[in-house]
Design a protein around this motif. Structure first.
Motif, mmCIF file in Angstrom:
data_model
loop_
_atom_site.group_PDB
_atom_site.id
_atom_site.type_symbol
_atom_site.label_atom_id
_atom_site.label_comp_id
_atom_site.label_asym_id
_atom_site.label_seq_id
_atom_site.Cartn_x
_atom_site.Cartn_y
_atom_site.Cartn_z
ATOM 1 N N GLY A 190 2.256 1.952 -3.327
ATOM 2 C CA GLY A 190 1.265 2.253 -4.352
ATOM 3 C C GLY A 190 0.972 1.087 -5.272
ATOM 4 O O GLY A 190 0.405 1.271 -6.351
ATOM 5 N N ASP A 219 -1.070 4.904 2.985
ATOM 6 C CA ASP A 219 -0.073 4.917 1.922
ATOM 7 C C ASP A 219 1.055 5.919 2.179
ATOM 8 O O ASP A 219 1.915 6.120 1.338
ATOM 9 N N VAL A 253 0.848 -1.194 0.000
ATOM 10 C CA VAL A 253 0.000 0.000 0.000
ATOM 11 C C VAL A 253 0.886 1.248 0.000
ATOM 12 O O VAL A 253 0.635 2.194 -0.750
ATOM 13 N N GLU A 254 1.936 1.229 0.825
ATOM 14 C CA GLU A 254 2.858 2.375 0.876
ATOM 15 C C GLU A 254 3.530 2.615 -0.482
ATOM 16 O O GLU A 254 3.741 3.759 -0.879
ATOM 17 N N CYS A 297 -8.264 4.041 5.784
ATOM 18 C CA CYS A 297 -7.076 4.349 4.984
ATOM 19 C C CYS A 297 -7.402 5.160 3.744
ATOM 20 O O CYS A 297 -6.506 5.580 3.022
ATOM 21 N N PRO A 303 -4.406 -0.557 -3.441
ATOM 22 C CA PRO A 303 -5.033 0.285 -2.409
ATOM 23 C C PRO A 303 -5.355 -0.540 -1.168
ATOM 24 O O PRO A 303 -5.486 -1.760 -1.227
ATOM 25 N N SER A 304 -5.489 0.139 -0.068
ATOM 26 C CA SER A 304 -5.906 -0.532 1.162
ATOM 27 C C SER A 304 -7.418 -0.744 1.133
ATOM 28 O O SER A 304 -8.158 0.156 0.736
#
Length: 161
Positions: free
Chosen positions: A84, A121, A81-82, A93, A87-88
């Motif tokens: 990219g 993210d 998620v971080e 989030c 998506p969470s």
């Protein structure tokens, strides 16, 4: 028994450290950060049960190791998620959106939580200059601790000493 108590302490150390990082350094956790903590508490509980129940020590330690690795799985997902990559799925989030199609700014403001949360993210880096987020550090810790415990449990080194 000593390995089970040590595992309980090491498992509990991860969420305690995360909480201290909030209080000492003002780091805000996102929802995925909070989700990574629960398996550690489960692992600590399994490890304490393993210390108290010698006959069930091996399976309980295996469950504790699996719980630690579950936190690592959430951390790995969080790193994606971080980065990219995806998506969470957690509502906390996501950016706030108007619950009504074509709604105005008032609808958007009403849909927002009372206290802002950190987006999932946005990585949190604990060590300046080290390109490893808190989720990445948790992944490494979980792989190391969980792997060690599972190896220990499967090799039968958990007999009473």
């Amino acid at each position: 028994m000593a390995i089970a108590v040590l595992l309980a302490l090491l498992a509990a150390a991860a969420p305690v450290f995360a909480r201290l990082s909030e209080d000492l350094w003002g780091l805000a956790p996102c929802e995925l950060c909070l989700w990574q903590r629960w398996p550690y508490w489960a692992a600590a509980g399994f490890a304490l049960a393993a210390a108290a129940l010698p006959r069930a020590r091996r399976p309980l330690l295996a469950l504790a190791g699996a719980a630690v690795l579950a936190s690592g799985a959430v951390a790995g997902f969080h790193m994606g998620v971080e980065a990219g990559w995806w998506p969470s799925p957690l509502a906390g989030c996501q950016a706030a959106v108007s619950p009504v199609a074509g709604g105005g700014i008032e609808d958007l403001l009403r849909s927002m939580p009372a206290a802002p949360s950190k987006p999932c993210d946005a990585p949190t880096y604990l060590v300046p200059g080290l390109p490893l987020s808190m989720a990445g550090m948790n992944l490494l810790y979980a792989l190391g601790l969980g792997g060690f415990v599972l190896i220990w449990a499967t090799r039968g080194a958990t007999t009473k000493r």
